[in-house]
Design a protein around this motif. Structure first.
Motif, PDB file in Angstrom:
ATOM      1  N   HIS A   1     129.259 -19.928  41.625  1.00  0.00           N
ATOM      2  CA  HIS A   1     129.351 -18.510  41.270  1.00  0.00           C
ATOM      3  C   HIS A   1     129.542 -18.315  39.770  1.00  0.00           C
ATOM      4  O   HIS A   1     129.101 -17.316  39.202  1.00  0.00           O
ATOM      5  CB  HIS A   1     130.507 -17.855  42.030  1.00  0.00           C
ATOM      6  N   ALA A   2     130.184 -19.301  39.120  1.00  0.00           N
ATOM      7  CA  ALA A   2     130.415 -19.165  37.681  1.00  0.00           C
ATOM      8  C   ALA A   2     129.105 -19.025  36.917  1.00  0.00           C
ATOM      9  O   ALA A   2     129.035 -18.309  35.903  1.00  0.00           O
ATOM     10  CB  ALA A   2     131.192 -20.377  37.165  1.00  0.00           C
ATOM     11  N   PHE A   3     128.040 -19.671  37.386  1.00  0.00           N
ATOM     12  CA  PHE A   3     126.754 -19.584  36.697  1.00  0.00           C
ATOM     13  C   PHE A   3     126.201 -18.168  36.786  1.00  0.00           C
ATOM     14  O   PHE A   3     125.664 -17.626  35.803  1.00  0.00           O
ATOM     15  CB  PHE A   3     125.767 -20.575  37.311  1.00  0.00           C
ATOM     16  N   THR A   4     126.338 -17.560  37.952  1.00  0.00           N
ATOM     17  CA  THR A   4     125.880 -16.171  38.100  1.00  0.00           C
ATOM     18  C   THR A   4     126.718 -15.241  37.238  1.00  0.00           C
ATOM     19  O   THR A   4     126.188 -14.358  36.537  1.00  0.00           O
ATOM     20  CB  THR A   4     125.958 -15.740  39.569  1.00  0.00           C
ATOM     21  N   LEU A   5     128.032 -15.422  37.252  1.00  0.00           N
ATOM     22  CA  LEU A   5     128.929 -14.550  36.482  1.00  0.00           C
ATOM     23  C   LEU A   5     128.754 -14.707  34.982  1.00  0.00           C
ATOM     24  O   LEU A   5     129.053 -13.795  34.209  1.00  0.00           O
ATOM     25  CB  LEU A   5     130.386 -14.850  36.870  1.00  0.00           C
TER      26      LEU A   5
ATOM     27  N   ASP B   1     119.096 -12.284  35.779  1.00  0.00           N
ATOM     28  CA  ASP B   1     119.050 -13.229  34.658  1.00  0.00           C
ATOM     29  C   ASP B   1     119.475 -14.626  35.112  1.00  0.00           C
ATOM     30  O   ASP B   1     118.884 -15.631  34.700  1.00  0.00           O
ATOM     31  CB  ASP B   1     119.964 -12.759  33.533  1.00  0.00           C
ATOM     32  N   ALA B   2     120.523 -14.694  35.952  1.00  0.00           N
ATOM     33  CA  ALA B   2     121.015 -15.992  36.416  1.00  0.00           C
ATOM     34  C   ALA B   2     119.972 -16.700  37.273  1.00  0.00           C
ATOM     35  O   ALA B   2     119.681 -17.888  37.082  1.00  0.00           O
ATOM     36  CB  ALA B   2     122.308 -15.802  37.205  1.00  0.00           C
ATOM     37  N   PHE B   3     119.382 -15.963  38.214  1.00  0.00           N
ATOM     38  CA  PHE B   3     118.373 -16.567  39.085  1.00  0.00           C
ATOM     39  C   PHE B   3     117.152 -17.012  38.283  1.00  0.00           C
ATOM     40  O   PHE B   3     116.588 -18.084  38.526  1.00  0.00           O
ATOM     41  CB  PHE B   3     117.962 -15.582  40.181  1.00  0.00           C
ATOM     42  N   THR B   4     116.752 -16.182  37.354  1.00  0.00           N
ATOM     43  CA  THR B   4     115.587 -16.520  36.524  1.00  0.00           C
ATOM     44  C   THR B   4     115.841 -17.797  35.739  1.00  0.00           C
ATOM     45  O   THR B   4     114.981 -18.690  35.673  1.00  0.00           O
ATOM     46  CB  THR B   4     115.250 -15.365  35.569  1.00  0.00           C
ATOM     47  N   ALA B   5     117.020 -17.895  35.144  1.00  0.00           N
ATOM     48  CA  ALA B   5     117.355 -19.081  34.356  1.00  0.00           C
ATOM     49  C   ALA B   5     117.349 -20.333  35.230  1.00  0.00           C
ATOM     50  O   ALA B   5     116.845 -21.389  34.836  1.00  0.00           O
ATOM     51  CB  ALA B   5     118.724 -18.899  33.703  1.00  0.00           C
ATOM     52  N   GLN B   6     117.903 -20.221  36.436  1.00  0.00           N
ATOM     53  CA  GLN B   6     117.968 -21.389  37.320  1.00  0.00           C
ATOM     54  C   GLN B   6     116.575 -21.807  37.787  1.00  0.00           C
ATOM     55  O   GLN B   6     116.242 -22.991  37.793  1.00  0.00           O
ATOM     56  CB  GLN B   6     118.861 -21.087  38.527  1.00  0.00           C
ATOM     57  N   VAL B   7     115.761 -20.845  38.183  1.00  0.00           N
ATOM     58  CA  VAL B   7     114.423 -21.167  38.664  1.00  0.00           C
ATOM     59  C   VAL B   7     113.570 -21.756  37.544  1.00  0.00           C
ATOM     60  O   VAL B   7     112.826 -22.723  37.747  1.00  0.00           O
ATOM     61  CB  VAL B   7     113.754 -19.918  39.283  1.00  0.00           C
TER      62      VAL B   7
ATOM     63  N   GLY C   1     111.851 -24.775  43.992  1.00  0.00           N
ATOM     64  CA  GLY C   1     112.440 -25.442  45.148  1.00  0.00           C
ATOM     65  C   GLY C   1     113.954 -25.498  45.109  1.00  0.00           C
ATOM     66  O   GLY C   1     114.570 -26.112  45.979  1.00  0.00           O
ATOM     67  N   THR C   2     114.570 -24.878  44.122  1.00  0.00           N
ATOM     68  CA  THR C   2     116.020 -24.913  43.972  1.00  0.00           C
ATOM     69  C   THR C   2     116.721 -24.105  45.061  1.00  0.00           C
ATOM     70  O   THR C   2     116.083 -23.377  45.840  1.00  0.00           O
ATOM     71  CB  THR C   2     116.422 -24.376  42.584  1.00  0.00           C
TER      72      THR C   2
ATOM     73  N   VAL D   1     124.698  -9.596  49.177  1.00  0.00           N
ATOM     74  CA  VAL D   1     123.844 -10.655  49.704  1.00  0.00           C
ATOM     75  C   VAL D   1     122.404 -10.194  49.878  1.00  0.00           C
ATOM     76  O   VAL D   1     121.454 -10.889  49.470  1.00  0.00           O
ATOM     77  CB  VAL D   1     124.402 -11.192  51.046  1.00  0.00           C
ATOM     78  N   ALA D   2     122.214  -9.034  50.488  1.00  0.00           N
ATOM     79  CA  ALA D   2     120.848  -8.561  50.745  1.00  0.00           C
ATOM     80  C   ALA D   2     120.077  -8.375  49.443  1.00  0.00           C
ATOM     81  O   ALA D   2     118.905  -8.761  49.337  1.00  0.00           O
ATOM     82  CB  ALA D   2     120.892  -7.252  51.535  1.00  0.00           C
ATOM     83  N   GLU D   3     120.714  -7.793  48.431  1.00  0.00           N
ATOM     84  CA  GLU D   3     120.040  -7.598  47.146  1.00  0.00           C
ATOM     85  C   GLU D   3     119.766  -8.942  46.474  1.00  0.00           C
ATOM     86  O   GLU D   3     118.707  -9.142  45.860  1.00  0.00           O
ATOM     87  CB  GLU D   3     120.903  -6.723  46.234  1.00  0.00           C
ATOM     88  N   ALA D   4     120.684  -9.895  46.624  1.00  0.00           N
ATOM     89  CA  ALA D   4     120.485 -11.216  46.029  1.00  0.00           C
ATOM     90  C   ALA D   4     119.311 -11.938  46.680  1.00  0.00           C
ATOM     91  O   ALA D   4     118.512 -12.591  46.000  1.00  0.00           O
ATOM     92  CB  ALA D   4     121.758 -12.052  46.165  1.00  0.00           C
ATOM     93  N   VAL D   5     119.194 -11.823  48.002  1.00  0.00           N
ATOM     94  CA  VAL D   5     118.067 -12.460  48.686  1.00  0.00           C
ATOM     95  C   VAL D   5     116.756 -11.840  48.234  1.00  0.00           C
ATOM     96  O   VAL D   5     115.758 -12.542  47.986  1.00  0.00           O
ATOM     97  CB  VAL D   5     118.238 -12.348  50.217  1.00  0.00           C
ATOM     98  N   ARG D   6     116.737 -10.514  48.108  1.00  0.00           N
ATOM     99  CA  ARG D   6     115.519  -9.837  47.644  1.00  0.00           C
ATOM    100  C   ARG D   6     115.141 -10.327  46.251  1.00  0.00           C
ATOM    101  O   ARG D   6     113.979 -10.658  45.989  1.00  0.00           O
ATOM    102  CB  ARG D   6     115.739  -8.323  47.627  1.00  0.00           C
ATOM    103  N   LEU D   7     116.120 -10.391  45.358  1.00  0.00           N
ATOM    104  CA  LEU D   7     115.871 -10.865  43.990  1.00  0.00           C
ATOM    105  C   LEU D   7     115.405 -12.320  43.985  1.00  0.00           C
ATOM    106  O   LEU D   7     114.503 -12.691  43.231  1.00  0.00           O
ATOM    107  CB  LEU D   7     117.154 -10.747  43.158  1.00  0.00           C
ATOM    108  N   ALA D   8     116.049 -13.129  44.815  1.00  0.00           N
ATOM    109  CA  ALA D   8     115.719 -14.553  44.845  1.00  0.00           C
ATOM    110  C   ALA D   8     114.252 -14.778  45.196  1.00  0.00           C
ATOM    111  O   ALA D   8     113.547 -15.568  44.552  1.00  0.00           O
ATOM    112  CB  ALA D   8     116.614 -15.269  45.856  1.00  0.00           C
ATOM    113  N   VAL D   9     113.762 -14.069  46.210  1.00  0.00           N
ATOM    114  CA  VAL D   9     112.365 -14.232  46.623  1.00  0.00           C
ATOM    115  C   VAL D   9     111.428 -13.595  45.594  1.00  0.00           C
ATOM    116  O   VAL D   9     110.346 -14.142  45.308  1.00  0.00           O
ATOM    117  CB  VAL D   9     112.149 -13.637  48.020  1.00  0.00           C
ATOM    118  N   GLU D  10     111.849 -12.502  45.010  1.00  0.00           N
ATOM    119  CA  GLU D  10     111.021 -11.865  43.969  1.00  0.00           C
ATOM    120  C   GLU D  10     110.823 -12.814  42.789  1.00  0.00           C
ATOM    121  O   GLU D  10     109.714 -12.948  42.258  1.00  0.00           O
ATOM    122  CB  GLU D  10     111.683 -10.578  43.486  1.00  0.00           C
TER     123      GLU D  10
END
Length: 442
Positions: free
Chosen positions: A209-213, A220-226, A232-233, A242-251
């Protein structure tokens, strides 16, 4: 064979002071009395399994072999003992040349054990064998407890992979041992890099969670990680919504996103919702990893959930409520003199209070039903009956001080899964119960 023969990258330091003070004072008194050289047989066993457990798992044998091989008193250790006046000068001189030159046999690592099973037998002079008590018990009790918990969790998980993530919940050195024991019990990987380095266990991990925070937004956090780790991460989706995070993750990652991790909330409910959402977004192959204070019971409760793997920490490395296997190291036979040809006499503690033990050098065998299912653990002294000669459980591990039986950890893990599969089906129950097969004394 030594550690280098298996490609292990870390040398084991001296283990000589991983012992109790009284081991050395017993040695001093025995040397003075002239009894230290008497041939002796010590056995490791558990009088009972932890409450409610149906079988135990033998783990840590490979680490015991390392510890015995490296049990030597370095000059600075002898200086410490001299300064503290732990033992006298004749004893220090004896310790300076100490190397275990006896024999060790025992159950193969990864096998199961039951009350009274002689899981390890140490034979040599009293002096050389008694010094090994503490270090052997500290290894076997810890590793066997963790492996037993891991095995139960493996049963609960079925074919779903289990990831060991408990390093931050225990001592830094115990964490490495726990990773190894968890792998023996059926886990697939660890988050602990030291365990991967030391034992070759697969390692896993992505972000907390610290990476997201750290970032200005979850996007921005998801983009940086991907961008760094690829599509495949595994993205952690429960920092905010959670629902918004899943939507962002797939986007951001697209339908090729490797996995999402859920670390809080009602895991059963959230997992169903996340699976439905991922499928609706076209990410049907994206896996779901769950963590958050899991144990075998929580894992079993998620059997019907659309979960692909589990990450387990605290409960695993603490033995899931049973942090020790309650094994003891007892003298069961000794010669009446230091003459190598002197016969062995059985000895045993006779006090009341549940701490009695059976004397004599023991053999152990497992009896099976016609369909190959284990029926009983048979323990005896004296000659082995012909019907048990091909079913003996103990194997030679050390002969005249030389280690004979090191083996790859993968082979140990495979052995455990194979042996467990031959236990009665009731062994797979998580509810409390008696040992799944009885111990019989021949």
């Amino acid at each position: 064979m030594n550690s280098a023969d298996l490609g292990l990258p870390v040398a084991v330091p001296s283990t000589a002071l991983f012992t109790d003070h009284y081991e050395l004072t017993m040695l001093q008194a025995a040397l003075r009395a002239g009894t230290a050289g008497r041939r002796s047989v010590f056995e490791v066993f558990a009088r009972r399994l932890p409450e409610g457990r149906r079988y135990g798992v033998v783990a840590g044998t490979g680490r015991v072999l390392d510890a015995v091989e490296n049990f030597r008193f370095e000059p600075e250790m002898l200086a410490f003992l001299r300064e503290r006046r732990v033992v006298d000068e004749p004893t220090l001189e004896w310790l300076a040349g100490y190397r275990f030159r006896g024999d060790i046999s025992g159950y193969r690592e990864g096998d199961v054990h039951f009350p009274g099973s002689p899981v390890l037998r140490v034979e040599g002079s009293f002096a050389e064998a008694v010094l090994l008590e503490t270090v052997i018990l500290s290894i076997l009790n810890h590793d066997s407890a963790v492996a037993a918990a891991a095995s139960r969790m493996s049963v609960a998980a079925g074919s779903r992979p289990l990831l060991e993530m408990g390093a931050r919940r225990t001592h830094e050195l115990a964490a490495v041992a726990a990773s190894r024991a968890a792998y023996v019990g059926g886990f697939s990987a660890t988050s602990e890099l030291a365990a991967g380095f030391r034992y070759g266990i697969p390692t896993v991990g992505t972000s907390a969670h610290a990476f997201t925070l750290l970032h200005d937004s979850e996007r921005d956090a998801f983009t940086a990680q991907v961008e760094s780790l690829g599509r495949g991460t595994t993205l952690l989706v429960d920092t905010y919504d959670v629902a918004e995070a899943v939507r962002l993750a797939v986007e951001i990652a697209g339908p090729g996103l490797g996995a999402v991790r859920i670390d809080s909330g009602d895991l059963l409910l959230v997992a169903h919702r996340v699976r439905a959402q991922l499928d609706s977004l076209g990410a049907r192959d994206t896996k779901i990893v769950v963590t958050s204070d899991l144990d075998e019971y929580a894992i079993a409760s998620l059997a019907a959930a659309p979960v692909d793997s589990y990450g387990v920490g605290t409960r695993l490395v603490t033995g899931s409520g049973h942090p020790t296997a309650s094994m003891v190291y007892k003298l069961v036979a000794r010669a009446e003199s230091a003459d190598p040809s002197a016969p062995l006499l059985p000895v045993a503690k006779r006090s009341v209070g549940g701490k009695t033990s059976a004397g004599g050098r023991k053999w152990a065998a497992r009896r099976y039903e016609p369909d190959g299912t284990a029926e009983a653990e048979v323990v005896g002294t004296g000659p082995v009956p012909p019907e048990y000669e091909d079913a003996l459980l103990q194997t030679e591990l050390v002969r005249a001080g030389e280690v004979l039986a090191r083996e790859p950890l993968e082979a140990v893990r495979d052995r455990h899964l194979a042996v467990r599969a031959r236990l009665p089906l009731s062994a797979m129950q998580l509810s409390s119960g008696e040992p799944v097969i009885p111990t019989e004394y021949a």
